[in-house]
Design an enzyme around this catalytic site. Structure first.
Site, PDB file in Angstrom:
ATOM      1  N   GLU A  91       0.813  -1.216   0.000  1.00  0.00           N
ATOM      2  CA  GLU A  91       0.000   0.000   0.000  1.00  0.00           C
ATOM      3  C   GLU A  91       0.845   1.263   0.000  1.00  0.00           C
ATOM      4  O   GLU A  91       1.989   1.273   0.444  1.00  0.00           O
ATOM      5  CB  GLU A  91      -0.966  -0.004   1.184  1.00  0.00           C
ATOM      6  CG  GLU A  91      -0.292  -0.001   2.536  1.00  0.00           C
ATOM      7  CD  GLU A  91      -1.331   0.059   3.669  1.00  0.00           C
ATOM      8  OE1 GLU A  91      -2.049  -0.934   3.870  1.00  0.00           O
ATOM      9  OE2 GLU A  91      -1.398   1.096   4.337  1.00  0.00           O
ATOM     10  N   CYS A 104       3.491   8.645   0.335  1.00  0.00           N
ATOM     11  CA  CYS A 104       4.110   7.776   1.332  1.00  0.00           C
ATOM     12  C   CYS A 104       4.271   6.394   0.695  1.00  0.00           C
ATOM     13  O   CYS A 104       3.284   5.785   0.287  1.00  0.00           O
ATOM     14  CB  CYS A 104       3.207   7.715   2.561  1.00  0.00           C
ATOM     15  SG  CYS A 104       3.743   6.530   3.794  1.00  0.00           S
ATOM     16  N   CYS A 111       6.989  -6.529   7.352  1.00  0.00           N
ATOM     17  CA  CYS A 111       8.077  -5.936   8.132  1.00  0.00           C
ATOM     18  C   CYS A 111       8.434  -6.898   9.262  1.00  0.00           C
ATOM     19  O   CYS A 111       7.578  -7.618   9.769  1.00  0.00           O
ATOM     20  CB  CYS A 111       7.614  -4.603   8.723  1.00  0.00           C
ATOM     21  SG  CYS A 111       8.897  -3.710   9.629  1.00  0.00           S
ATOM     22  N   CYS A 115       7.157  -3.634  15.844  1.00  0.00           N
ATOM     23  CA  CYS A 115       6.635  -2.574  16.720  1.00  0.00           C
ATOM     24  C   CYS A 115       5.202  -2.917  17.124  1.00  0.00           C
ATOM     25  O   CYS A 115       4.379  -3.305  16.295  1.00  0.00           O
ATOM     26  CB  CYS A 115       6.682  -1.215  16.024  1.00  0.00           C
ATOM     27  SG  CYS A 115       8.348  -0.710  15.605  1.00  0.00           S
ATOM     28  N   CYS A 118       1.900  -1.354  15.476  1.00  0.00           N
ATOM     29  CA  CYS A 118       1.905  -1.185  14.017  1.00  0.00           C
ATOM     30  C   CYS A 118       1.299  -2.395  13.307  1.00  0.00           C
ATOM     31  O   CYS A 118       1.659  -3.539  13.583  1.00  0.00           O
ATOM     32  CB  CYS A 118       3.341  -0.974  13.540  1.00  0.00           C
ATOM     33  SG  CYS A 118       3.474  -0.760  11.767  1.00  0.00           S
ATOM     34  N   GLU A 159      10.740  -1.509   6.938  1.00  0.00           N
ATOM     35  CA  GLU A 159      11.827  -0.723   7.522  1.00  0.00           C
ATOM     36  C   GLU A 159      12.825  -0.431   6.394  1.00  0.00           C
ATOM     37  O   GLU A 159      13.544  -1.333   5.955  1.00  0.00           O
ATOM     38  CB  GLU A 159      12.474  -1.520   8.666  1.00  0.00           C
ATOM     39  CG  GLU A 159      13.770  -0.966   9.203  1.00  0.00           C
ATOM     40  CD  GLU A 159      13.742   0.537   9.514  1.00  0.00           C
ATOM     41  OE1 GLU A 159      12.810   1.003  10.181  1.00  0.00           O
ATOM     42  OE2 GLU A 159      14.666   1.247   9.065  1.00  0.00           O
ATOM     43  N   SER A 190      12.131   7.283   7.087  1.00  0.00           N
ATOM     44  CA  SER A 190      11.804   7.061   8.495  1.00  0.00           C
ATOM     45  C   SER A 190      12.315   5.700   8.939  1.00  0.00           C
ATOM     46  O   SER A 190      12.113   4.693   8.263  1.00  0.00           O
ATOM     47  CB  SER A 190      10.275   7.124   8.648  1.00  0.00           C
ATOM     48  OG  SER A 190       9.906   6.868   9.981  1.00  0.00           O
ATOM     49  N   SER A 213      11.821   7.082  14.522  1.00  0.00           N
ATOM     50  CA  SER A 213      10.644   6.725  15.303  1.00  0.00           C
ATOM     51  C   SER A 213      11.094   6.472  16.729  1.00  0.00           C
ATOM     52  O   SER A 213      11.701   5.448  17.027  1.00  0.00           O
ATOM     53  CB  SER A 213       9.988   5.470  14.716  1.00  0.00           C
ATOM     54  OG  SER A 213       9.580   5.740  13.397  1.00  0.00           O
ATOM     55  N   LEU A 214      10.821   7.433  17.595  1.00  0.00           N
ATOM     56  CA  LEU A 214      11.322   7.368  18.968  1.00  0.00           C
ATOM     57  C   LEU A 214      10.276   6.734  19.897  1.00  0.00           C
ATOM     58  O   LEU A 214      10.525   5.716  20.516  1.00  0.00           O
ATOM     59  CB  LEU A 214      11.687   8.794  19.411  1.00  0.00           C
ATOM     60  CG  LEU A 214      12.504   8.952  20.686  1.00  0.00           C
ATOM     61  CD1 LEU A 214      13.794   8.168  20.626  1.00  0.00           C
ATOM     62  CD2 LEU A 214      12.801  10.432  20.933  1.00  0.00           C
ATOM     63  N   HIS A 215       9.119   7.378  20.005  1.00  0.00           N
ATOM     64  CA  HIS A 215       7.941   6.845  20.690  1.00  0.00           C
ATOM     65  C   HIS A 215       8.052   6.671  22.196  1.00  0.00           C
ATOM     66  O   HIS A 215       7.064   6.344  22.861  1.00  0.00           O
ATOM     67  CB  HIS A 215       7.460   5.532  20.074  1.00  0.00           C
ATOM     68  CG  HIS A 215       7.190   5.612  18.600  1.00  0.00           C
ATOM     69  ND1 HIS A 215       6.639   6.727  18.009  1.00  0.00           N
ATOM     70  CD2 HIS A 215       7.388   4.725  17.594  1.00  0.00           C
ATOM     71  CE1 HIS A 215       6.522   6.514  16.708  1.00  0.00           C
ATOM     72  NE2 HIS A 215       6.976   5.317  16.431  1.00  0.00           N
ATOM     73  N   ASN A 289      -2.709   5.585  16.131  1.00  0.00           N
ATOM     74  CA  ASN A 289      -3.886   5.159  15.390  1.00  0.00           C
ATOM     75  C   ASN A 289      -4.200   3.736  15.847  1.00  0.00           C
ATOM     76  O   ASN A 289      -3.474   2.807  15.506  1.00  0.00           O
ATOM     77  CB  ASN A 289      -3.534   5.200  13.900  1.00  0.00           C
ATOM     78  CG  ASN A 289      -4.749   5.397  13.031  1.00  0.00           C
ATOM     79  OD1 ASN A 289      -5.858   5.014  13.404  1.00  0.00           O
ATOM     80  ND2 ASN A 289      -4.550   5.980  11.875  1.00  0.00           N
ATOM     81  N   CYS A 332      -0.603   2.902   9.115  1.00  0.00           N
ATOM     82  CA  CYS A 332       0.395   2.087   8.464  1.00  0.00           C
ATOM     83  C   CYS A 332      -0.025   0.618   8.362  1.00  0.00           C
ATOM     84  O   CYS A 332      -0.163  -0.063   9.365  1.00  0.00           O
ATOM     85  CB  CYS A 332       1.630   2.190   9.355  1.00  0.00           C
ATOM     86  SG  CYS A 332       3.137   2.147   8.494  1.00  0.00           S
TER      87      CYS A 332
HETATM   88  N1  SAH Z   1       9.875   1.319   9.738  1.00  0.00           N
HETATM   89  C1  SAH Z   1       9.936   2.746   9.658  1.00  0.00           C
HETATM   90  C2  SAH Z   1       8.946   3.369   8.693  1.00  0.00           C
HETATM   91  C3  SAH Z   1       7.524   2.858   8.674  1.00  0.00           C
HETATM   92  S1  SAH Z   1       6.423   3.314   9.958  1.00  0.00           S
HETATM   93  C4  SAH Z   1       9.825   3.363  11.034  1.00  0.00           C
HETATM   94  O1  SAH Z   1       9.655   2.620  11.987  1.00  0.00           O
HETATM   95  O2  SAH Z   1       9.969   4.564  11.154  1.00  0.00           O
HETATM   96  C5  SAH Z   1       6.117   5.038   9.852  1.00  0.00           C
HETATM   97  C6  SAH Z   1       5.769   5.674  11.186  1.00  0.00           C
HETATM   98  O3  SAH Z   1       4.430   5.340  11.599  1.00  0.00           O
HETATM   99  C7  SAH Z   1       6.674   5.220  12.309  1.00  0.00           C
HETATM  100  O4  SAH Z   1       6.982   6.303  13.144  1.00  0.00           O
HETATM  101  C8  SAH Z   1       5.782   4.228  13.040  1.00  0.00           C
HETATM  102  O5  SAH Z   1       6.229   4.006  14.342  1.00  0.00           O
HETATM  103  C9  SAH Z   1       4.444   4.898  12.931  1.00  0.00           C
HETATM  104  N2  SAH Z   1       3.273   4.046  13.165  1.00  0.00           N
HETATM  105  C10 SAH Z   1       3.059   2.786  12.784  1.00  0.00           C
HETATM  106  N3  SAH Z   1       1.867   2.336  13.156  1.00  0.00           N
HETATM  107  C11 SAH Z   1       1.283   3.354  13.822  1.00  0.00           C
HETATM  108  C12 SAH Z   1       0.031   3.510  14.485  1.00  0.00           C
HETATM  109  N4  SAH Z   1      -0.861   2.526  14.528  1.00  0.00           N
HETATM  110  N5  SAH Z   1      -0.223   4.708  15.050  1.00  0.00           N
HETATM  111  C13 SAH Z   1       0.670   5.710  15.005  1.00  0.00           C
HETATM  112  N6  SAH Z   1       1.860   5.632  14.398  1.00  0.00           N
HETATM  113  C14 SAH Z   1       2.177   4.450  13.818  1.00  0.00           C
END
Ligand code: SAH
Length: 344
Positions: A91, A104, A111, A115, A118, A159, A190, A213-215, A289, A332
């Site tokens: 997608e 995007c 992947c 995470c 995700c 990734e 990213s 992506s820190l989180h 999300n 995502c």
């Molecule tokens: N693998 C890479 C790029 C893909 S994800 C990465 O980890 O950065 C793109 C961004 O969306 C990342 O910051 C990821 O953590 C975030 N993401 C994925 N699923 C999400 C969700 N359900 N809600 C909010 N952010 C999300």
């Protein structure tokens, strides 16, 4: 067969030479593929018929097939589901901003980073995408919309730094003068934080933006959300970001998905500010999300605003990402996941 859409202009020149053709043919072919976005050798009308036949025999021309679109009535965001030649689906998303159209793209089929919040990672990794498969997401969307794409973010499924060589080639083709010629400054990659690859990317000295992506601002919380944190510690990741800035002069973007009750307290914000304060950076807050497979919830509206204010008080550049396409499978990997589930 060689994948012709993944070849650089220099490589294509070597190929035309090998086929006993004049060098200028390479430029013509490259322009058909990457500027005029031709999906078929037959369209390359300024090439002799004999050469077109040769190309058909020698090369594979990657073209994604559009399976489904989902258009948001709220903001015009559009999700695309494409089928690859091997039957896999991926997608991509088109977002319309005042400053131009942004696409995007996915970098892998599935992947393996795992995470927790995700949807892209639920089925694991199938394979990395070829450069041509990354490019064609943009090409097909540009043709579908009839409008130029200005910005590209590699933030779809996968990734990107786990598909490193293909990613670099993709960037080269995307920003090359003879193709769409998108400025490197309008490309963002990213990553979840694969430290050695971040350092390697810094050494390439490109002008692309690196988003991390820190989180979470503590190692423990980050580990609970992102398995990659078991491999690389927070100080290591932040050091790699600093190195990226030193090598490229490009400001780092930190992505921080706010999860209700998990990483959205004042303590989290203060620790985050301390962690990134010495860096030239920008923090992008994303209300998580929610996906049905996990029970993470969005932070309260007020908690999000407080979090932002707390960071600002410490002098951090921060924005709350405008949520786009909330009425479609915006997060995502959600559209792909629901399509695969339905197929089963
Ligand atoms: N693998 C890479 C790029 C893909 S994800 C990465 O980890 O950065 C793109 C961004 O969306 C990342 O910051 C990821 O953590 C975030 N993401 C994925 N699923 C999400 C969700 N359900 N809600 C909010 N952010 C999300």
């Amino acid at each position: 067969m060689t994948d012709i859409k993944s070849l650089t202009l220099t490589e294509l020149e070597r190929e035309t030479e090998r086929l006993g053709e004049k060098k200028f043919r390479a430029k013509q072919i490259y322009s058909w593929l990457h500027e005029k976005l031709a999906d078929d050798f037959n369209r390359m009308t300024n090439l002799p018929g004999e050469l077109r036949e040769k190309l058909k025999q020698e090369y594979e021309l990657t073209r994604l097939t559009l399976v489904q679109t989902q258009l948001s009535k709220l903001d015009g965001t559009c999700k695309f589901l494409f089928r690859l030649a091997d039957g896999n689906v991926i997608e991509s998303v088109l977002m319309k901003y005042r400053h131009g159209n942004s696409v995007c793209v996915s970098s892998q089929v599935g992947c393996r980073m795992g995470c927790r919040f995700c949807a892209s990672t639920l089925e694991g990794l199938e394979r990395g995408l070829k450069p041509s498969e990354m490019l064609d997401q943009i090409y097909q969307i540009q043709k579908w919309s009839g409008e130029r794409v200005h910005n590209v973010v590699v933030m779809g499924t996968g990734e990107p730094l786990d598909n490193y060589d293909a990613l670099l080639r993709f960037i080269e083709l995307l920003t090359c003068e003879g193709g769409l010629h998108i400025s490197q400054r309008n490309v963002t990659v990213s990553t979840c934080g694969i430290v050695p690859r971040m350092r390697q990317l810094a050494d390439e000295k490109l002008q692309i933006t690196l988003a991390l992506s820190l989180h979470a601002s503590s190692q423990e919380k980050r580990k609970s959300l992102m398995p990659v944190a078991n491999k690389y510690s927070l100080p290591e990741v932040i050091d790699a970001c600093r190195y990226y800035f030193e090598q490229t002069g490009r400001r780092i973007t930190f992505e921080y998905s706010l999860v209700g009750g998990l990483n959205d307290t004042k303590e989290d914000a203060d620790r985050l500010a301390a962690l990134v304060k010495s860096l030239n950076c920008h923090v992008n807050l994303i209300p998580v999300n929610p996906i049905k497979e996990r029970d993470y919830v969005q932070s309260e509206k007020q908690a999000i605003v407080n979090f932002k204010n707390n960071l600002e008080k410490s002098g951090i550049n921060v924005t709350i990402r405008r949520e786009m396409g909330r009425d479609i499978d915006g997060a995502c990997g959600q559209l792909r996941k629901s399509y695969i589930d339905a197929e089963k």
